[in-house]
Design a protein around this motif. Sequence first.
Motif, PDB file in Angstrom:
ATOM      1  N   VAL A  61      -7.876  11.194   8.400  1.00 34.25           N
ATOM      2  CA  VAL A  61      -7.688  12.375   8.372  1.00 34.25           C
ATOM      3  C   VAL A  61      -8.219  13.620   9.078  1.00 34.25           C
ATOM      4  CG1 VAL A  61      -8.062  14.364   6.192  1.00 34.25           C
ATOM      5  CG2 VAL A  61      -7.003  11.919   6.158  1.00 34.25           C
ATOM      6  N   ARG A  62      -7.796  14.216   9.987  1.00 34.36           N
ATOM      7  CA  ARG A  62      -9.191  15.464  10.422  1.00 34.36           C
ATOM      8  C   ARG A  62      -8.757  16.558  10.248  1.00 34.36           C
ATOM      9  NH1 ARG A  62      -6.820  14.803  16.002  1.00 34.36           N
ATOM     10  NH2 ARG A  62      -8.291  16.860  15.839  1.00 34.36           N
ATOM     11  N   ALA A  63      -9.679  16.814   9.407  1.00 31.53           N
ATOM     12  CA  ALA A  63      -9.402  18.409   8.604  1.00 31.53           C
ATOM     13  C   ALA A  63      -9.348  19.520   9.125  1.00 31.53           C
ATOM     14  CB  ALA A  63     -10.855  19.218   7.464  1.00 31.53           C
ATOM     15  N   GLU A  64      -9.505  19.712  10.631  1.00 30.06           N
ATOM     16  CA  GLU A  64      -8.971  20.991  11.400  1.00 30.06           C
ATOM     17  C   GLU A  64      -7.331  21.524  11.521  1.00 30.06           C
ATOM     18  OE1 GLU A  64      -9.960  17.325  14.271  1.00 30.06           O
ATOM     19  OE2 GLU A  64     -11.185  17.761  12.156  1.00 30.06           O
ATOM     20  N   LEU A  65      -7.238  20.398  11.431  1.00 29.83           N
ATOM     21  CA  LEU A  65      -5.797  20.393  11.108  1.00 29.83           C
ATOM     22  C   LEU A  65      -4.662  21.175  10.046  1.00 29.83           C
ATOM     23  CD1 LEU A  65      -4.877  16.903  13.117  1.00 29.83           C
ATOM     24  CD2 LEU A  65      -5.797  19.338  14.453  1.00 29.83           C
ATOM     25  N   PHE A  66      -5.216  21.013   9.306  1.00 28.39           N
ATOM     26  CA  PHE A  66      -4.628  22.115   8.499  1.00 28.39           C
ATOM     27  C   PHE A  66      -4.951  23.635   8.630  1.00 28.39           C
ATOM     28  CE2 PHE A  66      -5.308  17.607   6.743  1.00 28.39           C
ATOM     29  CZ  PHE A  66      -4.851  17.277   5.471  1.00 28.39           C
ATOM     30  N   GLY A  67      -4.106  23.580   8.376  1.00 24.30           N
ATOM     31  CA  GLY A  67      -3.637  25.722   8.561  1.00 24.30           C
ATOM     32  C   GLY A  67      -4.396  26.497   7.612  1.00 24.30           C
TER      33      GLY A  67
END
Length: 179
Positions: A152-158
Amino acid sequence: MTSRLSFFKFCPHCGSARFVDNDFKSRHCLDCGFVYYINPSAATAAFVVDGDGRMLVVRRKLDPAKGTLDLPGGFSDVGESLEEGIAREVMEETGLEVSDPRFLFSLPNDYLYSGFHVPTLDSFFLCRTRNATAVHAADDAASAEWVDIGSVRAELFGLASVRKAVTEFLRNTSKYLKK
């Protein structure tokens, strides 16, 4: 920056236009004395995990942040507890039943809706499900999928508060997944 309260031009009690700023979080009617406070709306989001070390993520169907990753969740309804609200939201967006949601932490947020900045208090829950294979996207989720927690990559959450929450969850996964 324009005050959130500037959207409220008339007293909701008597209709007077003499509805003025009282302080940073309230307006006061000079005619009837009514005071309106802007308080955060209750919102919830779920870290739904399964026994295989995966976390459920959804992709937002609507703005704000349309097309980005998100956690299942949304606003609590009037007369509903946070726990009831998160169970309902997960069901609406993914078709999954969750039981015994466990509160993890909360974060203040500013949610843009219909051109209005809604102050929210986002409560994050750890949820488990027994029917992980029944997942399907619905309501305001364009897609729903299980992702290995380690990828999971946090930076992909808008949404900023969700991105911050995912960062916190990933940093302390072992603590949050303890029973």
